[in-house]
Design a protein around this motif. Structure first.
Motif, mmCIF file in Angstrom:
data_model
loop_
_atom_site.group_PDB
_atom_site.id
_atom_site.type_symbol
_atom_site.label_atom_id
_atom_site.label_comp_id
_atom_site.label_asym_id
_atom_site.label_seq_id
_atom_site.Cartn_x
_atom_site.Cartn_y
_atom_site.Cartn_z
ATOM 1 N N LYS A 2 0.832 -1.206 0.000
ATOM 2 C CA LYS A 2 0.000 0.000 0.000
ATOM 3 C C LYS A 2 0.866 1.255 0.000
ATOM 4 O O LYS A 2 1.926 1.283 0.601
ATOM 5 N N LEU A 3 0.385 2.274 -0.669
ATOM 6 C CA LEU A 3 1.047 3.572 -0.668
ATOM 7 C C LEU A 3 0.453 4.510 0.368
ATOM 8 O O LEU A 3 1.121 5.449 0.813
ATOM 9 N N THR A 4 -0.813 4.262 0.731
ATOM 10 C CA THR A 4 -1.500 5.142 1.677
ATOM 11 C C THR A 4 -2.286 4.329 2.697
ATOM 12 O O THR A 4 -2.618 3.171 2.471
ATOM 13 N N TYR A 5 -2.578 4.992 3.813
ATOM 14 C CA TYR A 5 -3.458 4.451 4.849
ATOM 15 C C TYR A 5 -4.672 5.350 4.979
ATOM 16 O O TYR A 5 -4.576 6.570 4.808
ATOM 17 N N SER A 6 -5.795 4.747 5.348
ATOM 18 C CA SER A 6 -6.969 5.515 5.748
ATOM 19 C C SER A 6 -6.736 6.020 7.175
ATOM 20 O O SER A 6 -5.752 5.643 7.831
ATOM 21 N N ILE A 7 -7.653 6.823 7.673
ATOM 22 C CA ILE A 7 -7.557 7.297 9.062
ATOM 23 C C ILE A 7 -7.591 6.118 10.030
ATOM 24 O O ILE A 7 -6.780 6.040 10.957
ATOM 25 N N THR A 8 -8.499 5.169 9.781
ATOM 26 C CA THR A 8 -8.611 3.990 10.650
ATOM 27 C C THR A 8 -7.333 3.163 10.619
ATOM 28 O O THR A 8 -6.823 2.741 11.665
ATOM 29 N N LEU A 14 -0.363 3.132 14.237
ATOM 30 C CA LEU A 14 0.297 3.905 15.292
ATOM 31 C C LEU A 14 -0.107 3.463 16.696
ATOM 32 O O LEU A 14 0.529 3.854 17.667
ATOM 33 N N GLY A 15 -1.191 2.691 16.791
ATOM 34 C CA GLY A 15 -1.661 2.254 18.102
ATOM 35 C C GLY A 15 -2.318 3.369 18.891
ATOM 36 O O GLY A 15 -2.184 3.429 20.118
ATOM 37 N N ILE A 16 -3.002 4.263 18.166
ATOM 38 C CA ILE A 16 -3.685 5.382 18.806
ATOM 39 C C ILE A 16 -5.141 5.415 18.350
ATOM 40 O O ILE A 16 -5.542 4.662 17.466
ATOM 41 N N SER A 17 -5.923 6.292 18.943
ATOM 42 C CA SER A 17 -7.336 6.395 18.588
ATOM 43 C C SER A 17 -7.520 7.200 17.302
ATOM 44 O O SER A 17 -6.654 7.994 16.913
ATOM 45 N N ARG A 18 -8.666 7.006 16.668
ATOM 46 C CA ARG A 18 -9.000 7.803 15.480
ATOM 47 C C ARG A 18 -9.044 9.301 15.802
ATOM 48 O O ARG A 18 -8.511 10.108 15.032
#
Length: 64
Positions: A2-8, A14-18
């Motif tokens: 993948k070149l990109t990630y969604s927010i989710t 990162l192991g953090i919340s949206r």
């Protein structure tokens, strides 16, 4: 690969919340961009951003 990630996906990686990812979107150095109505995060840019945060590079903080 993948070149990109969604927010989710970014939150999961990162192991953090949206909501915390949405906070990061306001930073000038965070590697996010808009495509139509979507916000995407560059995978390679995110790797570099995390490295800069750990190393305390320009614009980074030790506590993230």
């Amino acid at each position: 690969d993948k070149l990109t990630y969604s927010i989710t996906e970014t939150a999961q990686v990162l192991g953090i919340s949206r909501p915390k990812v949405y906070d990061l979107l306001h930073r000038d150095d965070f590697p996010a961009f808009h495509v139509g109505g979507r916000i995407l995060v560059s995978v390679e840019g995110l790797r570099r951003w995390v490295t800069s945060q750990v190393s305390g590079a320009e614009g980074g903080t030790e506590n993230g």
